[in-house]
Motif scaffolding. Structure first.
Motif, mmCIF file in Angstrom:
data_model
loop_
_atom_site.group_PDB
_atom_site.id
_atom_site.type_symbol
_atom_site.label_atom_id
_atom_site.label_comp_id
_atom_site.label_asym_id
_atom_site.label_seq_id
_atom_site.Cartn_x
_atom_site.Cartn_y
_atom_site.Cartn_z
ATOM 1 N N LEU A 8 0.828 -1.212 0.000
ATOM 2 C CA LEU A 8 0.000 0.000 0.000
ATOM 3 C C LEU A 8 0.857 1.255 0.000
ATOM 4 C CD1 LEU A 8 -2.762 -1.011 2.586
ATOM 5 C CD2 LEU A 8 -3.064 -0.679 0.133
ATOM 6 N N MET A 9 1.887 1.270 0.840
ATOM 7 C CA MET A 9 2.738 2.454 0.939
ATOM 8 C C MET A 9 3.552 2.659 -0.332
ATOM 9 S SD MET A 9 3.918 2.077 4.928
ATOM 10 C CE MET A 9 4.952 3.551 4.927
ATOM 11 N N LEU A 10 3.979 1.583 -0.966
ATOM 12 C CA LEU A 10 4.676 1.710 -2.248
ATOM 13 C C LEU A 10 3.751 2.315 -3.297
ATOM 14 C CD1 LEU A 10 6.668 -1.648 -2.379
ATOM 15 C CD2 LEU A 10 7.650 0.648 -2.321
ATOM 16 N N GLY A 11 2.453 2.065 -3.159
ATOM 17 C CA GLY A 11 1.476 2.622 -4.087
ATOM 18 C C GLY A 11 0.939 3.976 -3.668
ATOM 19 N N PHE A 135 1.385 -5.332 -12.885
ATOM 20 C CA PHE A 135 0.578 -4.726 -11.824
ATOM 21 C C PHE A 135 1.476 -4.061 -10.781
ATOM 22 C CE2 PHE A 135 -1.318 -5.227 -7.552
ATOM 23 C CZ PHE A 135 -2.466 -4.456 -7.707
ATOM 24 N N GLY A 136 2.529 -4.759 -10.353
ATOM 25 C CA GLY A 136 3.443 -4.217 -9.358
ATOM 26 C C GLY A 136 4.156 -2.971 -9.841
ATOM 27 N N ARG A 137 4.596 -2.979 -11.099
ATOM 28 C CA ARG A 137 5.272 -1.798 -11.647
ATOM 29 C C ARG A 137 4.325 -0.609 -11.725
ATOM 30 N NH1 ARG A 137 7.759 -5.966 -14.779
ATOM 31 N NH2 ARG A 137 6.214 -5.749 -16.448
ATOM 32 N N GLY A 143 2.618 5.274 -6.876
ATOM 33 C CA GLY A 143 3.178 5.819 -5.652
ATOM 34 C C GLY A 143 4.155 6.942 -5.924
ATOM 35 N N GLY A 144 4.905 6.819 -7.031
ATOM 36 C CA GLY A 144 5.876 7.853 -7.382
ATOM 37 C C GLY A 144 5.203 9.146 -7.818
#
Length: 265
Positions: A8-11, A135-137, A143-144
């Motif tokens: 979640l935080m990465l996103g 999906f992960g990328r 998030g960026g």
């Protein structure tokens, strides 16, 4: 819980309701097993997992459509999930009657707890999702810079719902481990777990900025929190003092994670 929080935080998100999602999933399973005509264990587990996914996805849907800060939204839904757990259990302790005892006692090679294997599997699965899938990328890209991700054609709202849904699934899996360890559950049992998950992720290098951090770091952060908690118990440190220490760890971790911004200013 730390793995879900890290994603979640990465996103660019966060979820303060993970502890109560875990407990609501567990309370649902307990209620189904205590019915006058109890459902089979497999069905109770499936419904418990579904509850976790639905709660997480609901968080994601509200955050995506309201455009409000996820911190505030999930703080509110945390109270909702807690209230539902109170209603389901009538604010009483619910026993699982040792239906999950096999999970607690199972050892690989007579030494390694099966729950530890579950943890490693979830870490590996999470790392694959973030590092090896489209999906992960996209999650890391969101998030960026969410607006840039939107302009690149990423369906941000859909990905938020899916991301929070996955986190909810992790919470439901955690509820099974919780039930196997204690053989009982209460609506108040989730207090503090969101703080531990958040602290583990931050100590592991995942930041509130979004798009920064690694799953391997979050894994080490989760291990650190587990070692810290067990060490305090072994040293018989008063539970109230433990709460203070964990609070200090949270503040210290957040400050350290923001050290680059402090230097820039």
């Amino acid at each position: 819980l730390t793995m879900g929080m890290s994603m979640l935080m990465l996103g660019g998100g966060v979820d303060l309701s993970v502890g109560n999602i875990m407990i609501l999933s567990g309370c649902t399973m307990a209620a189904l097993l205590h019915m006058e005509n109890p459902v089979p264990l497999g069905v109770a587990i499936a419904i418990g997992l579904l509850v976790g996914v639905v709660c997480g996805a609901l968080n994601g849907l509200i955050v995506a459509k309201s455009k409000c800060a996820p911190l505030i939204i999930t703080l509110g839904t945390s109270s909702v999930f807690y209230g539902i757990a109170l209603i389901i259990t009538n604010a009483k302790v619910q026993s699982f009657n040792r239906v999950f005892e096999g999970i607690r006692l199972m050892r690989i090679g007579g030494l390694i707890p099966i729950t530890l294997i579950w943890f490693f599997v979830l870490v590996i699965v999470t790392a694959i999702i973030i590092n090896k899938t489209r999906f992960g990328r996209r999650i890391v890209a969101m998030g960026g810079n969410e607006e840039n991700a939107r302009l690149c054609g990423i369906n941000v709202d859909l990905h938020k719902v899916l991301l929070y849904g996955i986190s909810g699934l992790y919470c439901a899996i955690a509820s099974i481990i919780f039930a196997s360890r204690l053989d009982a559950i209460t609506a108040a049992g989730g207090a503090g777990y969101e703080t531990s998950a958040l602290t583990g992720a931050i100590i592991g290098g995942v930041t509130f900025d979004g798009g920064k951090g690694t799953i391997s770091g979050a894994f080490l952060g989760a291990l650190f929190m587990g070692v810290l908690s067990n060490a305090m118990n072994i040293l018989t440190i008063d539970s109230y003092v433990q709460t203070v220490i964990l609070g200090v760890a949270v503040v210290f971790s957040v400050v350290i994670s923001n050290i680059d911004n402090i230097r820039k200013k």
